[in-house]
Every structure is written in structure tokens, then in C-alpha cells.
Design a protein around this motif. Structure first.
Motif, mmCIF file in Angstrom:
data_model
loop_
_atom_site.group_PDB
_atom_site.id
_atom_site.type_symbol
_atom_site.label_atom_id
_atom_site.label_comp_id
_atom_site.label_asym_id
_atom_site.label_seq_id
_atom_site.Cartn_x
_atom_site.Cartn_y
_atom_site.Cartn_z
ATOM 1 N N ILE A 43 0.815 -1.225 0.000
ATOM 2 C CA ILE A 43 0.000 0.000 0.000
ATOM 3 C C ILE A 43 0.844 1.270 0.000
ATOM 4 N N ALA A 47 3.887 6.304 -6.659
ATOM 5 C CA ALA A 47 3.018 6.481 -7.829
ATOM 6 C C ALA A 47 3.693 5.956 -9.093
ATOM 7 N N THR A 50 3.301 2.433 -10.374
ATOM 8 C CA THR A 50 1.994 1.897 -10.769
ATOM 9 C C THR A 50 1.755 2.032 -12.278
ATOM 10 N N SER A 54 -1.741 1.134 -14.179
ATOM 11 C CA SER A 54 -2.593 2.193 -14.713
ATOM 12 C C SER A 54 -2.792 2.063 -16.227
ATOM 13 N N ILE A 239 -10.128 8.543 -1.723
ATOM 14 C CA ILE A 239 -10.082 7.696 -2.920
ATOM 15 C C ILE A 239 -10.807 8.449 -4.018
ATOM 16 N N ILE A 272 0.104 10.363 -7.688
ATOM 17 C CA ILE A 272 -0.911 9.520 -7.041
ATOM 18 C C ILE A 272 -0.947 8.175 -7.777
ATOM 19 N N PRO A 273 -0.854 7.041 -7.058
ATOM 20 C CA PRO A 273 -0.933 5.749 -7.743
ATOM 21 C C PRO A 273 -2.221 5.648 -8.556
ATOM 22 N N TRP A 291 -7.750 -1.891 -0.939
ATOM 23 C CA TRP A 291 -6.325 -1.530 -0.981
ATOM 24 C C TRP A 291 -6.154 -0.018 -0.815
ATOM 25 N N ALA A 292 -6.960 0.751 -1.569
ATOM 26 C CA ALA A 292 -6.854 2.216 -1.531
ATOM 27 C C ALA A 292 -7.273 2.764 -0.175
ATOM 28 N N ARG A 295 -4.557 2.168 2.345
ATOM 29 C CA ARG A 295 -3.499 3.130 2.038
ATOM 30 C C ARG A 295 -3.839 4.515 2.611
ATOM 31 N N THR A 303 -5.499 7.581 -3.708
ATOM 32 C CA THR A 303 -5.380 6.638 -4.828
ATOM 33 C C THR A 303 -6.373 7.080 -5.891
ATOM 34 N N ILE A 305 -8.525 5.709 -9.020
ATOM 35 C CA ILE A 305 -9.008 4.457 -9.621
ATOM 36 C C ILE A 305 -9.860 4.769 -10.850
#
Lengths: 413, 454
Positions: A43, A47, A50, A54, A239, A272-273, A291-292, A295, A303, A305
Motif C-alpha cells: 500500500i 506512484a 503503478t 494504470s 479515494i 498519485i498511484p 487496498w486504496a 493506504r 489513490t 481508480i
């Protein structure tokens, strides 16, 4: 005006590589990475680590209905059945409300057909004290949090029971008790507000976080960019979700920037991931959100998404999608129908059957019809009772100012 | 001939500064461009360069001297062969005084017709201190931040730089980075953060470097902050203060000089405060921070450095929505707010010498507007002049005028007359700028006209 020769052979690029009415549906650009292939990082991932997440696609449910790979949230069968029930309820409610709109009982409606796994999977991965700043198609969040359908429909019909007192468009639910913040008609304004709310949680030392949703179309708004910048700068426990359902009314996702990069990858630029998730896979949505959330709660920040999905119905009751996209589009969507996929999974693991499913659909239909009938008893768009006229002047300010008191008196109240 | 070196102005609005350090001593020879001294104001530090060649004959102001007025001679430069001793007897120029504001004694008169609670009494024997509007605003924030941990301030340059106009001076030291929050340059972004934090139970003070930059934040202010309590059926309110300088400063041109009073005063769901004096600025900012609604708090850069008497009281808070009769009069009512009050009071002084007695009302709050106080005054004087730096169309004066026509029509002996900015984007050049903005002369002429004096 004289025709300019240079203009006639213009070089301007306007994205248009999408199937339109009369074309065969074309989803060749949708990545179909095998379920289970995406890695699940720690977590505290940076960034920039990822990149693959992504640009790829996090999927848990495979084509055979099995849950596979490191993102499998390993939910109990009971939890999975609850998720299925919420998703089925969302769809039955939506479609019934659409019919009520056609009967003139409300002026406007928006269904979330095909996108149910997002609100349900994500909503179930969050805690009740987490505050939600949704967009138009996350009515499933309300079902997860136990909102009464009588109240939801009463709002949409703007009747005497409407908790928004006839002051807001249908489907712009606000529910303080359920920590569901008001849906804004100005798209994306909720994104920086969610970041601010999350920062307030951090300042107060609370474990609660905020989550917000926008569509891919409104990610071109300034609010998106400021929210991402500020969430990153202040490491806000939030998130930020983007629902890429391919369409902003008739404008396809390429017009919002989706042709040149993935939306998820935009997170990396802000530090940011970014996770790109199969939005029709309720297990993947649940896992990514869990997960987010962890984190965010542990202080590692935001995060971003992207939920990849398809808008099954019209944008709203005001448009006809047959005018701007192939009729068979939804049926050809390569990520399938989220309800069918979860149902199949439950059957594959021996926890469900077609009979039980049909029985559940029957029960929910009865309940929806029953609740909506009760809501109609409090009035509809075209039948009294309606909001109390005397409340017209309430809540402009917490305390009624002299000019409003005068107006109310003139009004005879 | 000895040459005088004058205290320079770092900006058109600077009136005085600190001579922090001499970089030369008496007897030094200097050439054009050599550094002579360091000057400091609350906004910036600057080095003073020699313009002429010569020898430093005499330093007239000690280093470390605060409050040196602009244009005061600070040193004498002598040419070769001149005698430094001659300098001492040289006629020293009188410092150019700042533009006379001639603000008269303030008379507080409580008008009983207002629907909002009266100002709280100031106990007899209360001490008053002269502080600037800038300090008053800072003190208000500091007092409220000590009182309530949910209050914080956020904006560009508010923390380490102590505020672009030094209004947040000292707050970072006392309250730390989590409550005095520097933001990136995105008015729209941090306005949205503030709105979210207010929904989330905090009480943000959002500082805009100027309200001109807040135009891009206006969607968050109006569509979210102002409307959500109503649209959510009363479920979610937004206790937030948006504050910063509004209106024209000096020589900053149209994009930095707009008066947004009537823009925000137009919107239901907002309260709009625009104080003039330091006491009102402090007491009304405290009220704004405690208010459960979004409050637009319009300050004025040209008032920041002005000093006024402020009562020394532990917790002096004024009601929002209450005008004040600042000067009583019988012949004409002059209604204004913020910097317009300076023009109004100067005009009232001048009119008094012509035998015209003007009553001057400071609106202080523009929404909700205390029309009762204005109507009561006009029923007495039968004439009204409004003064504002807004443009004329749909301005605050337009609203006052409409209210008077509706509620005091039979009492009016002359048309309500509006003194406003000219209907043009504010030009930059000093002469054009002066022409475009209202001043006391315009108010005097308008007052004479409604009294049928020529």
C-alpha cells in the motif's frame, strides 16, 4: 465569405474513432488482460511504480467465473450474495423508476445499468463513517448503506416526503445520516470537496476517509486537476474514482482525452498511484477499493481508480442513444454484464443457482413495487401531496434574515 | 547645492516604512547605483540606490527608525567642495503629508428601527487603542483560532510569507502549518478544499490574495458553498469565510481592481460583509468566523494601513447585517461602505462648511442589507446619495435606490443619486484611474445637487 483554401484542407485532429449508428460495435481498443495477471503492490507503493497497473487492467473474475490472482479479495459467499442482491436491486429499482418517469411521475431519471458493480463493490469495501461524494450513477451506494427505497423514490418524485424538500433534481440524492454528500449538478465540484473533507478528517485525527466519483467526461474540468494536485500535495486520505463508461451523453471517451493515454495513468503525473480496474468485476472493484482505503487510513495518501465499464442505458431520460451509437453496443461490451458475472461465479463455487437467483429477483421486484407504490402515496410530480410551500424560505441561511422574513410574510405565511 | 535623499515608496499604496539599515556612513563618496540603505515595509524589503554622485553629508534618520513617512528626507548628499556643516543648517523640506483624509470623530448612533440586534454596548471607561485595519483583521483571526480549534486559515502566501498583504502576520508562528496552510496557486482548488472541509465540520478562513483572483473560484463559492444548505433540505451547511482585498488599489489596472460587492450581494445563501474601520473589521470578522453560513468578507487594500480606534475588550463581536450611522445630519443621507466611507466623510466635512448637514451611514454588511436604518434616515433628511466603487449598473446604490423608492417614496425631495466608478474597466495610468474612481468631490457635488444648491 470567401472560402479559405488552407482551411479547406485543414489539419485539425478531432478524435472520431468510435462506432456510430449503423456501424458494427468495435471494442478492439479495450484491453483484455487475463484475470489475475496484475500484480498487487504494497500500500505504500510510489506512484511511478503503478505504471503497469494504470495502463493494464486489474481483473479477478476470469472467463470461467473463477476468482483468480493476487487481487482476489476472498470474500465470503454470504458477502458475495449480499453484493449480488444489491446489484440486482439497483437494476430493478432503476428500470422501474425509468418506467415511472415515462408515466410522468418524475421529470428526470438516470439509470446505472451495467455500472452496478462499481458502486456496490466500492461501497461494500468502505466503512459507514467514510463520507461519499458520488456522481450520477452510484445509486448503488445508497443500497449498500441501507437507504429506504421509499425515501429515494420520494426524493425523485419531489413529493411531500422528499428529504430535499423539492429543491433538487431527481437522482441528486443527499443523505447526511448515511454520510452521502449531495450530488452536484455542476460536474466534478465534489472532487476537491472530497479532498477538503478528507483533509479535515486527517486534521481531526479521525480514521474516516472520503471517496468521490466522477465520469471520464468531466475529468476535463478544472476541478479534476486541482483535486488531484491538492490530494497529492497534502497526502489527503481520499479515494478519487473515475468511472469510464465510454460516453458523456453522445461524446465518446476519446474526446475527454482517453485516446492519448489511460485515465488511470493521469494519477501518476500528480504523484498519485493509478489503478485501472475492470468495472464490471465486483470483486476487482472491492479489492482495489480495500487496498486504496487501507493506504488512505495508514497515511499514505490518495489513490486514483479508473473503473472501466460501459453505460448500458441512455445518459438520462432526455436523450436517445440510438442517435449516436450502435444499438448492439452494450451487448458486445467485452467485459460483460456485472450481474451475470457475479452470478456465474457464485454458481461456479457452488453457492448459488438459477432457481435461487430467479427467486431473489422475484422478491426484490415485489419489494421495489411495494416501496414505490408507498412512495407514490406521498405524492408524485403530477399528484399531490407536494412539498409544503411555507418551506420555500427555509435553509437559505441557518438563521432566516430579515428580507426573507418579510418575503415570507408577504407570501402570507 | 546639497541633494536630499527622500524616503522612497515601494508601492503606490505605501505611506511609511522602516529604515532598517544604513549601508553608507557620513563622509562616504557614492556614485549613481550605489546602495545607500535598506528600507522595509510590512510587504517587502528594498534597497535604496544613489541617483546622484556625491558625498554623504548627513544621515538624517537613524537606522532602525520605524514609521518614516514616504518622501521624508533621510540623508543629504553634498557635492565636492561643499561643507558638510552647511548641511545641518540647510532648510529641510517638510515631509509631504499623506493625502489628508480628514476623517471626523466617529459618532455611534443606534437606530432602533433595524431588524438586527444592535451593536453591543462598549462599557464606559473602555480603553481604545489605535491599530491598523490589517492588525485588526489578524487579531480577529488569532482570537478566533485560539477560541476554536476547528478554525484554520488557508491560501496563497498566508504562512511563511505572512500573507501577500501581511494580514496573516505571526499566525504561522502561533498556530503552526496545519492551521495556517500555504496552498498552490489555484483559487478554484483551495476554495473547493475549504468548502469540503467546512462540510466536514471545520471552519475554514480562505484568503484570496485579492477577490479579482477569486473569479475562477466563484463556482465553488456560489454553486456549492451558498446553495448546498438549501438544496440538501437543510442537511448540510457550509460555515466558511472567504476573505481578501476587494476593489481598486493603486495602479494595478482593471484585472486587479474590480469591486465585487454587488456580485456577491446578489446571491441568496451568502452573507457579505464590507467593513471600513478597524474596530468593525475586527468585530465583524470574528462574527463571520462564528457564523454557520458562508460569509464573503470584502476588505480593501488601501484601508489596510489606516489606523482607527479599537476598543480593548476580550471578545468584541458585532452582529452581521447591521448598518451604523457614523455621523448624524439633517439635510442629506450619504450611504456608503468600505473605502467609500472615506469619501463620504470627507464630503460631509466639506459640506458642513457650506451649511449642509450630512448624515453618513456605513452599511458594513451588504447582505443581508440593513435597509431599515437607511430608510429611517432618509425619512428624516428626505435626500440620499450613495457612494461605492462598484460600476453603476446593478450596483449597491441601485439596490438602495430601489428600496427607497419602494419604502420612502413620499419622503424623497430629490432623486436618489448614485456616486460610483465610471462604467469602464479601471485604467492603469494615474490620471485616468483617478477620473474613473469616485472621490469626495463627486460626493460633494451629488449632495449639493440633491439639496438643489449649485
Amino acid at each position: 465569405m470567401e472560402r479559405n483554401a488552407k482551411m479547406a484542407q485543414n489539419n485539425l485532429h478531432v478524435p472520431s474513432n468510435v462506432a456510430r449508428p449503423g456501424d458494427a460495435p468495435d471494442f478492439s481498443s479495450v484491453p483484455l488482460e487475463p484475470a489475475g495477471a496484475a500484480a498487487r503492490p504494497k500500500i505504500d507503493v510510489a506512484a511511478r511504480e503503478t505504471h503497469d497497473l494504470s495502463y493494464g487492467l486489474i481483473r479477478v473474475l476470469d472467463d470461467d467465473g473463477k476468482a483468480v490472482g493476487p487481487w482476489d479479495p476472498k470474500l465470503s459467499a454470504e458477502t458475495l450474495r449480499t453484493a449480488l442482491r444489491h446489484m440486482v436491486q439497483t437494476r430493478i429499482y432503476d428500470n422501474r423508476m425509468l418506467r415511472m418517469h415515462r408515466q410522468g411521475k418524475m421529470s428526470f431519471y438516470m439509470t446505472s445499468n451495467g455500472e452496478e458493480a462499481i458502486a456496490i463493490g466500492q461501497g461494500m469495501a468502505l466503512r459507514d463513517e467514510d463520507t461519499l461524494f458520488p456522481s450520477y450513477r452510484q445509486q448503488g451506494l445508497l443500497f449498500v448503506r441501507g437507504r429506504s427505497m421509499v425515501d429515494m423514490a420520494s426524493h425523485c418524485m419531489s413529493n411531500a416526503r422528499d428529504n430535499l424538500m423539492g429543491r433538487q433534481l431527481p437522482v441528486h440524492y443527499t443523505w447526511r445520516e448515511g454520510n452521502l454528500f449531495s450530488i452536484s449538478g455542476n460536474l466534478c465540484t465534489q472532487f476537491p470537496q472530497a479532498v477538503g473533507w478528507a483533509m479535515a478528517c486527517a486534521y481531526k485525527g479521525e480514521e474516516a476517509i472520503a471517496a468521490s466519483w466522477i465520469g471520464e467526461g468531466s475529468s476535463a474540468e478544472g476541478d479534476f486537476h486541482v483535486a488531484m494536485t491538492l490530494a497529492s500535495v497534502y497526502r489527503a486520505p481520499v479515494i478519487l474514482n473515475l468511472v469510464n463508461n465510454q460516453w458523456a451523453i453522445s461524446t465518446f471517451q476519446g474526446i475527454a482525452g482517453g485516446n492519448e493515454t489511460t485515465f488511470a495513468a493521469k494519477g501518476i503525473g500528480y504523484g498519485i498511484p493509478g489503478l485501472r480496474v475492470d468495472g464490471n468485476d465486483v470483486l476487482a472493484m472491492h479489492a482495489a477499493t480495500t487496498w486504496a482505503a487501507e493506504r488512505a487510513r495508514k497515511g499514505f495518501g490518495a489513490t486514483f481508480i479508473e473503473a472501466l465499464t460501459y453505460r448500458g442505458g441512455a445518459h438520462s431520460t432526455s436523450d436517445d442513444p440510438a442517435r449516436y451509437r450502435p444499438k448492439e453496443d452494450w451487448g458486445s461490451w467485452p467485459l460483460g454484464d456485472p450481474i451475470e458475472r457475479l452470478k456465474t461465479h457464485l454458481i461456479v463455487i457452488g453457492e448459488w443457482s438459477d432457481e435461487r437467483h430467479a427467486q431473489m429477483e422475484g422478491e426484490i421486484t415485489d419489494q421495489v413495487l411495494n416501496d414505490l407504490k408507498e412512495a407514490e402515496g406521498y405524492g408524485t410530480l403530477n399528484a399531490a401531496p407536494r412539498p409544503d410551500p411555507v418551506t420555500l424560505f427555509d435553509d437559505v441561511l441557518k438563521d432566516m434574515p430579515p428580507n426573507l422574513k418579510r418575503q415570507r410574510e408577504e407570501f402570507g405565511a | 547645492m546639497p541633494v536630499e535623499i527622500l524616503m522612497p515608496a515601494l508601492s503606490p499604496t505605501m505611506e511609511e516604512g522602516t529604515l532598517s539599515k544604513w549601508l553608507v556612513k557620513e563622509g562616504d563618496t557614492v556614485s549613481p547605483g550605489d546602495l545607500l540603505a535598506e528600507i522595509e515595509t510590512d510587504k517587502a524589503t528594498m534597497e535604496v540606490e544613489a541617483v546622484d554622485e556625491g558625498t554623504v553629508g548627513k544621515l538624517l534618520v537613524d537606522e532602525g527608525t520605524e514609521g518614516v513617512p514616504v518622501n521624508t528626507p533621510i540623508a543629504m548628499l553634498i557635492a565636492e567642495g561643499e561643507d558638510a556643516t552647511a548641511v545641518v543648517s540647510a532648510p529641510s523640506a517638510t515631509p509631504t503629508p499623506p493625502v489628508a483624509s480628514a476623517v471626523p470623530e466617529v459618532v455611534a448612533v443606534v437606530v432602533s428601527t433595524s431588524e438586527v440586534a444592535a451593536d453591543p454596548d462598549i462599557p464606559a471607561g473602555t480603553e481604545f487603542v489605535k491599530i491598523t485595519v490589517r492588525e485588526a483583521l489578524r487579531d480577529a483571526m488569532a482570537e478566533e483560532m485560539r477560541r476554536d480549534e476547528s478554525v484554520f486559515v488557508m491560501g496563497e502566501e498566508v504562512a511563511h510569507y505572512q500573507g501577500a498583504y501581511k494580514v496573516t502576520q505571526g499566525l504561522l508562528d502561533e498556530f503552526g502549518e496545519a492551521r495556517v496552510v500555504d496552498t498552490p496557486i489555484t483559487e478554484h482548488g483551495f476554495a473547493g478544499l475549504g468548502v469540503g472541509a467546512a462540510f466536514g465540520g471545520l471552519r475554514p478562513i480562505v484568503e484570496f490574495m485579492t477577490f479579482n483572483f477569486a473569479m475562477q473560484a466563484i463556482d465553488q463559492i456560489i454553486n456549492s458553498a451558498a446553495k448546498t444548505l438549501y438544496m440538501s433540505g437543510g442537511q448540510m451547511g457550509c460555515p466558511i469565510v472567504f476573505r481578501g482585498p476587494n476593489g481598486a488599489a493603486s495602479r494595478v489596472a482593471a484585472q486587479h481592481s474590480q469591486d465585487y460587492s454587488s456580485w456577491y450581494a446578489h446571491v441568496p445563501g451568502l452573507k457579505v460583509v464590507a467593513p471600513w474601520s478597524a474596530a468593525d473589521a475586527k468585530a465583524l470578522l470574528k462574527a463571520a468566523i462564528r457564523d454557520p453560513n458562508p460569509v464573503i468578507f470584502l476588505e480593501n487594500e488601501l484601508l489596510y494601513g489606516k489606523s482607527y480606534d479599537v476598543p480593548v475588550l476580550d471578545d468584541y463581536v458585532l452582529p452581521i447585517g447591521r448598518a451604523r450611522v457614523v455621523r448624524e445630519g439633517a439635510d442629506v443621507t450619504i450611504v456608503s461602505y468600505s473605502r467609500g466611507m472615506e469619501h463620504a466623510l470627507e464630503a460631509a466635512n466639506a459640506l458642513a462648511t457650506e451649511g449642509l448637514s450630512a448624515e453618513v451611514i456605513d452599511l458594513r454588511t451588504l447582505r443581508p442589507l440593513d435597509t431599515a436604518t437607511v430608510v429611517a434616515s432618509v425619512k428624516k433628511t428626505n435626500r440620499c446619495v450613495t457612494v461605492e466603487e462598484c460600476w453603476p449598473v446593478c450596483g449597491i446604490g441601485s439596490e438602495i435606490s430601489a428600496v427607497l423608492v419602494a419604502e420612502a417614496f413620499d419622503y424623497l425631495d430629490a432623486p436618489v443619486t448614485r456616486v460610483t466608478a465610471k462604467d469602464v474597466p479601471l485604467p492603469y495610468a494615474a490620471n485616468l484611474e483617478k477620473l474613473a474612481l469616485p472621490g469626495s468631490v463627486d460626493v460633494i457635488e451629488a449632495a449639493r445637487a440633491v439639496c438643489y444648491r449649485s
